[in-house]
Scaffold this motif. Structure first.
Motif, PDB file in Angstrom:
ATOM      1  N   SER A  68       0.797  -1.161   0.169  1.00 32.59           N
ATOM      2  CA  SER A  68      -0.243   0.053   0.015  1.00 32.59           C
ATOM      3  C   SER A  68       0.698   1.197  -0.029  1.00 32.59           C
ATOM      4  O   SER A  68       0.190   2.316  -0.048  1.00 32.59           O
ATOM      5  N   ALA A  69       2.299   1.202  -0.073  1.00 28.82           N
ATOM      6  CA  ALA A  69       3.057   2.279   0.253  1.00 28.82           C
ATOM      7  C   ALA A  69       2.785   3.429  -0.849  1.00 28.82           C
ATOM      8  O   ALA A  69       2.633   4.569  -0.509  1.00 28.82           O
ATOM      9  N   ALA A  70       2.703   3.031  -2.072  1.00 27.56           N
ATOM     10  CA  ALA A  70       2.682   3.930  -2.994  1.00 27.56           C
ATOM     11  C   ALA A  70       1.588   4.788  -3.144  1.00 27.56           C
ATOM     12  O   ALA A  70       1.554   5.962  -3.400  1.00 27.56           O
ATOM     13  N   GLY A  71       0.449   4.090  -2.592  1.00 33.25           N
ATOM     14  CA  GLY A  71      -0.848   4.803  -2.516  1.00 33.25           C
ATOM     15  C   GLY A  71      -1.068   5.680  -1.455  1.00 33.25           C
ATOM     16  O   GLY A  71      -1.333   7.272  -1.941  1.00 33.25           O
ATOM     17  N   TYR A  72      -0.392   5.550  -0.200  1.00 31.15           N
ATOM     18  CA  TYR A  72      -0.531   6.692   0.742  1.00 31.15           C
ATOM     19  C   TYR A  72       0.855   7.460   0.630  1.00 31.15           C
ATOM     20  O   TYR A  72       0.482   8.486   1.057  1.00 31.15           O
ATOM     21  N   VAL A  73       1.655   7.165  -0.083  1.00 27.75           N
ATOM     22  CA  VAL A  73       2.893   8.172  -0.478  1.00 27.75           C
ATOM     23  C   VAL A  73       2.105   9.355  -1.256  1.00 27.75           C
ATOM     24  O   VAL A  73       2.517  10.504  -1.317  1.00 27.75           O
ATOM     25  N   ALA A  74       1.459   8.790  -2.458  1.00 26.56           N
ATOM     26  CA  ALA A  74       0.902   9.719  -3.555  1.00 26.56           C
ATOM     27  C   ALA A  74      -0.185  10.809  -2.685  1.00 26.56           C
ATOM     28  O   ALA A  74      -0.138  11.794  -3.355  1.00 26.56           O
ATOM     29  N   GLU A  75      -0.987  10.087  -1.730  1.00 26.66           N
ATOM     30  CA  GLU A  75      -1.885  10.778  -1.287  1.00 26.66           C
ATOM     31  C   GLU A  75      -1.194  11.854  -0.168  1.00 26.66           C
ATOM     32  O   GLU A  75      -1.535  13.079  -0.135  1.00 26.66           O
TER      33      GLU A  75
END
Length: 292
Positions: free
Chosen positions: A113-120
């Motif tokens: 899930s890291a890319a998703g919450y970093v993008a957010e």
């Protein structure tokens, strides 16, 4: 003269509007309590006790930094296991919203899930990320972080990264994993925490090689660290020459001495001039973070 007056006298005499401290910690209370328990138990590992000088509630810690004249600081949260970073980021976002002099901070961990919450985090205005290779016990080149590093590199958001092997080494600490990372993402704006201690020279090498790499002064040059991991005298000239790539950091509140001591030992380094001092205490960070 009390401690706030001592700190304010330093930056006032340099003609600065205050200090920018890129390496301070504010976290949810239950997490901070566990961090303090960790430091309370570290004496046997590093060979000496590590008392927390500014062990106080959150409001008092914010007030203390303001009394020192710290214009901007960070809430360096970090995850040590999966399913932790996203909610830490939510907490840090709320803290920054309520504390306008705190740089909006976020973190990440190698997980799907890291890319998703970093993008957010980037989309919602994160100004600095924190990565803790030692505590997180992960390889910065883990494939689960490939998209994360790409997003951060493209956004140009700085990352304060604890990647040196001090105070105790980990399986993935040291300059080699960071050299590999920068070979893949050469535009990353990394801020190497603690001057990379104790691998000071190799991290200075990386800063010379990659123009977006900086180092923060956190705990370096203090008697506490010099007794264990002294900064090599042979590197002082390089340190002075890189004055525009060095940022002040304190590790407040988790330091075993006073804030005034940390600042004094930095500005008293042999051979540095007032331009170097102004850059390190304020101007470099002001430029990096676009502060007036």
């Amino acid at each position: 003269m009390d401690e706030p007056e001592k700190v304010r006298a330093i930056w006032t005499q340099l003609g600065l509007p205050g200090i920018i401290d890129v390496h301070t910690h504010f976290m949810p209370k239950n997490v901070m309590d566990k961090v303090w328990q960790y430091f309370d138990s570290q004496g046997p590992l590093i060979g000496r006790e590590w008392p927390i000088t500014y062990r106080a509630d959150e409001a008092q810690r914010v007030a203390t930094l303001r009394e020192f004249g710290v214009r901007r600081f960070s809430s360096l949260v970090y995850a040590h296991k999966p399913d932790m970073a996203a909610w830490l980021n939510q907490w840090a976002r709320g803290f920054a919203n309520d504390t306008p002099d705190c740089l909006a901070t976020a973190t990440f961990f190698p997980e799907p899930s890291a890319a998703g919450y970093v993008a957010e985090a980037i989309a919602t205005g994160t100004q600095v990320f924190k990565a803790h290779i030692q505590v997180g016990n992960y390889d910065p080149n883990d494939p689960l972080l490939d998209e994360v590093w790409g997003l951060i590199e493209d956004a140009g958001v700085p990352v304060v990264i604890h990647c040196g092997s001090g105070p105790v080494p980990g399986p993935h600490t040291g300059p080699d994993p960071i050299a590999r990372l920068l070979g893949r993402y050469p535009r990353l704006a990394l801020i190497v925490a603690h001057m990379g201690m104790p691998e000071y020279a190799p991290f200075l090498d990386l800063a010379e090689r990659y123009e977006q790499v900086r180092l923060d002064t956190t705990m370096a040059f203090t008697p506490f660290v010099e007794a264990l991991m002294p900064f090599p005298a042979a590197e002082i000239d390089r340190l002075k020459a890189m004055g525009e790539r060095i940022l002040f950091g304190s590790d407040f509140p988790n330091i075993p001495y006073t804030y005034a001591e940390a600042v004094h030992h930095l500005i008293d380094l042999p051979g540095v001039d007032d331009t170097w001092r102004r850059n390190v205490l304020h101007d470099n960070a002001a430029r990096l973070f676009g502060l007036s």
